[in-house]
Design a protein around this motif. Structure first.
Motif, PDB file in Angstrom:
ATOM      1  N   VAL A   1     106.972 -10.017  85.804  1.00  0.00           N
ATOM      2  CA  VAL A   1     107.151 -10.165  84.357  1.00  0.00           C
ATOM      3  C   VAL A   1     107.640 -11.567  84.033  1.00  0.00           C
ATOM      4  O   VAL A   1     107.192 -12.189  83.065  1.00  0.00           O
ATOM      5  CB  VAL A   1     108.137  -9.104  83.820  1.00  0.00           C
TER       6      VAL A   1
ATOM      7  N   MET B   1     107.086 -14.277  85.727  1.00  0.00           N
ATOM      8  CA  MET B   1     105.990 -15.219  85.925  1.00  0.00           C
ATOM      9  C   MET B   1     105.064 -15.267  84.715  1.00  0.00           C
ATOM     10  O   MET B   1     104.628 -16.332  84.295  1.00  0.00           O
ATOM     11  CB  MET B   1     105.176 -14.831  87.168  1.00  0.00           C
ATOM     12  N   PHE B   2     104.780 -14.090  84.160  1.00  0.00           N
ATOM     13  CA  PHE B   2     103.760 -14.034  83.126  1.00  0.00           C
ATOM     14  C   PHE B   2     104.307 -13.735  81.742  1.00  0.00           C
ATOM     15  O   PHE B   2     103.567 -13.337  80.867  1.00  0.00           O
ATOM     16  CB  PHE B   2     102.704 -12.987  83.498  1.00  0.00           C
ATOM     17  N   ARG B   3     105.599 -13.912  81.573  1.00  0.00           N
ATOM     18  CA  ARG B   3     106.139 -13.655  80.243  1.00  0.00           C
ATOM     19  C   ARG B   3     105.590 -14.705  79.282  1.00  0.00           C
ATOM     20  O   ARG B   3     105.266 -15.818  79.687  1.00  0.00           O
ATOM     21  CB  ARG B   3     107.654 -13.691  80.292  1.00  0.00           C
ATOM     22  N   SER B   4     105.516 -14.352  78.028  1.00  0.00           N
ATOM     23  CA  SER B   4     104.986 -15.267  77.021  1.00  0.00           C
ATOM     24  C   SER B   4     105.911 -16.462  76.851  1.00  0.00           C
ATOM     25  O   SER B   4     107.053 -16.330  76.468  1.00  0.00           O
ATOM     26  CB  SER B   4     104.842 -14.542  75.677  1.00  0.00           C
ATOM     27  N   ARG B   5     105.417 -17.618  77.188  1.00  0.00           N
ATOM     28  CA  ARG B   5     106.179 -18.842  76.918  1.00  0.00           C
ATOM     29  C   ARG B   5     105.183 -19.921  76.564  1.00  0.00           C
ATOM     30  O   ARG B   5     104.765 -20.693  77.425  1.00  0.00           O
ATOM     31  CB  ARG B   5     107.040 -19.239  78.096  1.00  0.00           C
ATOM     32  N   PRO B   6     104.769 -19.926  75.306  1.00  0.00           N
ATOM     33  CA  PRO B   6     103.762 -20.866  74.840  1.00  0.00           C
ATOM     34  C   PRO B   6     104.126 -22.282  75.244  1.00  0.00           C
ATOM     35  O   PRO B   6     105.279 -22.689  75.158  1.00  0.00           O
ATOM     36  CB  PRO B   6     103.786 -20.712  73.334  1.00  0.00           C
ATOM     37  N   GLY B   7     103.144 -23.033  75.692  1.00  0.00           N
ATOM     38  CA  GLY B   7     103.415 -24.402  76.092  1.00  0.00           C
ATOM     39  C   GLY B   7     103.907 -24.526  77.513  1.00  0.00           C
ATOM     40  O   GLY B   7     104.271 -25.597  77.947  1.00  0.00           O
ATOM     41  N   GLY B   8     103.939 -23.420  78.239  1.00  0.00           N
ATOM     42  CA  GLY B   8     104.379 -23.466  79.624  1.00  0.00           C
ATOM     43  C   GLY B   8     103.487 -24.399  80.427  1.00  0.00           C
ATOM     44  O   GLY B   8     102.314 -24.578  80.118  1.00  0.00           O
ATOM     45  N   THR B   9     104.063 -24.957  81.468  1.00  0.00           N
ATOM     46  CA  THR B   9     103.311 -25.915  82.270  1.00  0.00           C
ATOM     47  C   THR B   9     102.340 -25.195  83.194  1.00  0.00           C
ATOM     48  O   THR B   9     102.589 -24.080  83.638  1.00  0.00           O
ATOM     49  CB  THR B   9     104.278 -26.755  83.117  1.00  0.00           C
TER      50      THR B   9
ATOM     51  N   GLU C   1     110.750 -12.637  71.507  1.00  0.00           N
ATOM     52  CA  GLU C   1     111.914 -13.159  72.238  1.00  0.00           C
ATOM     53  C   GLU C   1     113.041 -13.581  71.294  1.00  0.00           C
ATOM     54  O   GLU C   1     114.203 -13.592  71.670  1.00  0.00           O
ATOM     55  CB  GLU C   1     111.506 -14.347  73.120  1.00  0.00           C
TER      56      GLU C   1
ATOM     57  N   VAL D   1     103.406  -7.840  71.730  1.00  0.00           N
ATOM     58  CA  VAL D   1     104.331  -7.899  72.865  1.00  0.00           C
ATOM     59  C   VAL D   1     105.367  -6.788  72.759  1.00  0.00           C
ATOM     60  O   VAL D   1     105.724  -6.151  73.745  1.00  0.00           O
ATOM     61  CB  VAL D   1     105.018  -9.280  72.934  1.00  0.00           C
TER      62      VAL D   1
ATOM     63  N   LEU E   1      96.773 -12.389  78.541  1.00  0.00           N
ATOM     64  CA  LEU E   1      96.601 -13.741  79.065  1.00  0.00           C
ATOM     65  C   LEU E   1      96.182 -14.704  77.958  1.00  0.00           C
ATOM     66  O   LEU E   1      96.568 -15.872  77.967  1.00  0.00           O
ATOM     67  CB  LEU E   1      95.590 -13.725  80.210  1.00  0.00           C
TER      68      LEU E   1
ATOM     69  N   LEU F   1      97.257 -14.606  74.966  1.00  0.00           N
ATOM     70  CA  LEU F   1      98.476 -14.934  74.217  1.00  0.00           C
ATOM     71  C   LEU F   1      99.299 -16.005  74.911  1.00  0.00           C
ATOM     72  O   LEU F   1     100.027 -16.750  74.267  1.00  0.00           O
ATOM     73  CB  LEU F   1      99.346 -13.686  74.033  1.00  0.00           C
ATOM     74  N   GLN F   2      99.201 -16.095  76.212  1.00  0.00           N
ATOM     75  CA  GLN F   2     100.100 -17.024  76.880  1.00  0.00           C
ATOM     76  C   GLN F   2      99.406 -18.244  77.449  1.00  0.00           C
ATOM     77  O   GLN F   2     100.016 -19.014  78.184  1.00  0.00           O
ATOM     78  CB  GLN F   2     100.920 -16.303  77.940  1.00  0.00           C
TER      79      GLN F   2
ATOM     80  N   PRO G   1      97.873 -20.888  75.486  1.00  0.00           N
ATOM     81  CA  PRO G   1      97.487 -21.450  74.197  1.00  0.00           C
ATOM     82  C   PRO G   1      96.679 -22.729  74.329  1.00  0.00           C
ATOM     83  O   PRO G   1      96.016 -23.131  73.400  1.00  0.00           O
ATOM     84  CB  PRO G   1      98.823 -21.705  73.509  1.00  0.00           C
ATOM     85  N   HIS G   2      96.748 -23.363  75.473  1.00  0.00           N
ATOM     86  CA  HIS G   2      96.052 -24.633  75.609  1.00  0.00           C
ATOM     87  C   HIS G   2      94.694 -24.448  76.282  1.00  0.00           C
ATOM     88  O   HIS G   2      94.215 -25.325  76.974  1.00  0.00           O
ATOM     89  CB  HIS G   2      96.905 -25.634  76.381  1.00  0.00           C
TER      90      HIS G   2
ATOM     91  N   ARG H   1      93.770 -22.870  78.747  1.00  0.00           N
ATOM     92  CA  ARG H   1      93.723 -22.861  80.201  1.00  0.00           C
ATOM     93  C   ARG H   1      92.804 -21.743  80.675  1.00  0.00           C
ATOM     94  O   ARG H   1      92.817 -20.651  80.115  1.00  0.00           O
ATOM     95  CB  ARG H   1      95.145 -22.620  80.744  1.00  0.00           C
TER      96      ARG H   1
END
Lengths: 189, 189
Positions: free
Chosen positions: A99, A101-109, B30, B99, B157, B159-160, B162-163, B165
């Motif tokens: 969870v 690893m794949f939690r929603s975090r927009p803009g994650g690297t 969140e 979510v 996927l 949703l998370q 956004p770029h 990927r």
DNA sequence: CTGCTATGTTAGTGCCGTTCACATCGAACG
DNA sequence: CGTTCGATGTGAACGGCACTAACATAGCAG
């Protein structure tokens, strides 16, 4: 954790990552607390901020190690069905980590290990298409993405249907095999 | 929200659910805060506890309304590809709500609307199998579950990432069509 | 009108993430 | 070998959170 005799911890950063993994394994992602991680490492609650900008950055480091572990396990799987089993099994065995690893975090690297995991799946899909094991409705890339999506959905829903609702509560390998078979006609012997 | 002239609110329960949806839409799952919901409804932070045992129970009520809305939208979709589009579109347009609906909460209660949504998918799968639109590798139930799993993974996927990927950032309907086509050979026109 | 119960408030508790000023220490340099 | 400086730790705060207990109000039933 072991007692610390020196003022400086020495390997606090990794100790925090390890402690975070422990907590995730024991209590899950929703219960995770940065203060608790610090307590386990035997340092003050302010100490983690010398190594991570905030709670999310620590969780990001944890996630990165999770991706590496998962990528490694996937690499050692042979065939599409086995790959699917490994993916769902990983989520099943490490729900808190998964969870995170794949939690929603927009803009994650982008994660290098995450990309490597996908490449492994892509190779398996290409092989299966060439051998005729699965039909070629789309490019290997699109097909691999579609299968990843399926396995991910399976893992996510499996984690939150503990009472076998919709038959999603079974063994990970069985679930993956049944699902891939239903969609692709894939035999899992 | 509108000013309240009486000591008692009158329809606080629904006001809290609506306010919670607002916050989820604005700030995501969140960032959700029970205190903030109370503030918006113009009541003290203790008031919600007269209507919900805790924060999770309020979110459960929100989720239930979400399931009902989603089930309704699915009902008005024609064909598998359209159904898939609606599912991913719903997640895309209501990420916070989505979510919240599917967040990990082991032991969560079965949702009647959630079941209804699945039944809708099941009917569409049966029809598609009988018309020969899709192959019959498994029972309608297993196939429907497998498709749900796929659509869910796609939504999550999407949703998370956004770029864009892995090409997961496109339009919901397009994503669903491409994915179903890749797995089933389903044409989407 | 009286009193019961549902529904609100106020004031607290303890935990959280985070920050700031200060303490300690190891390594780099004269 | 001694000094200093940056990296890493501490203690004490801040505001926000979920939640609780004791009390206030009001609508409704007798």
């Amino acid at each position: 954790m072991a007692e610390r005799r020196t003022y400086h911890h020495g390997t606090l950063r990794q100790a925090l990552v390890d402690g975070a993994k422990e907590i995730l394994a024991e209590s899950g992602h929703e219960q995770f607390s940065l203060n608790e991680v610090a307590r386990r490492a035997g340092v003050s609650t302010a100490a983690p901020y010398r190594h991570f900008r905030n709670r999310d950055e620590l969780l990001g480091a944890v996630a990165e190690e999770g991706y590496a572990t998962l990528a490694d396990k996937l690499e050692n799987a042979d065939g599409l069905a086995a790959l699917g089993g490994v993916y769902v099994r990983f989520a099943h065995d490490n729900p808190g980590l998964f969870v995170t690893m794949f939690r929603s975090r927009p803009g994650g690297t982008e994660s290098a290990a995450g990309r490597a995991a996908f490449e492994t799946l892509l190779r398996a899909v290409s092989a299966a298409q060439h051998s005729g094991e699965i039909a070629t409705h789309a490019s290997p890339e699109i097909t691999a993405r579609s299968l990843w999506v399926t396995l991910h959905g399976l893992a996510v829903l499996h984690l939150q249907q503990p009472h076998d609702r919709y038959g999603l509560g079974g063994e990970p390998e069985q679930l993956a095999a049944t699902t891939l078979s239903a969609l692709l006609g894939l035999k899992s012997d």
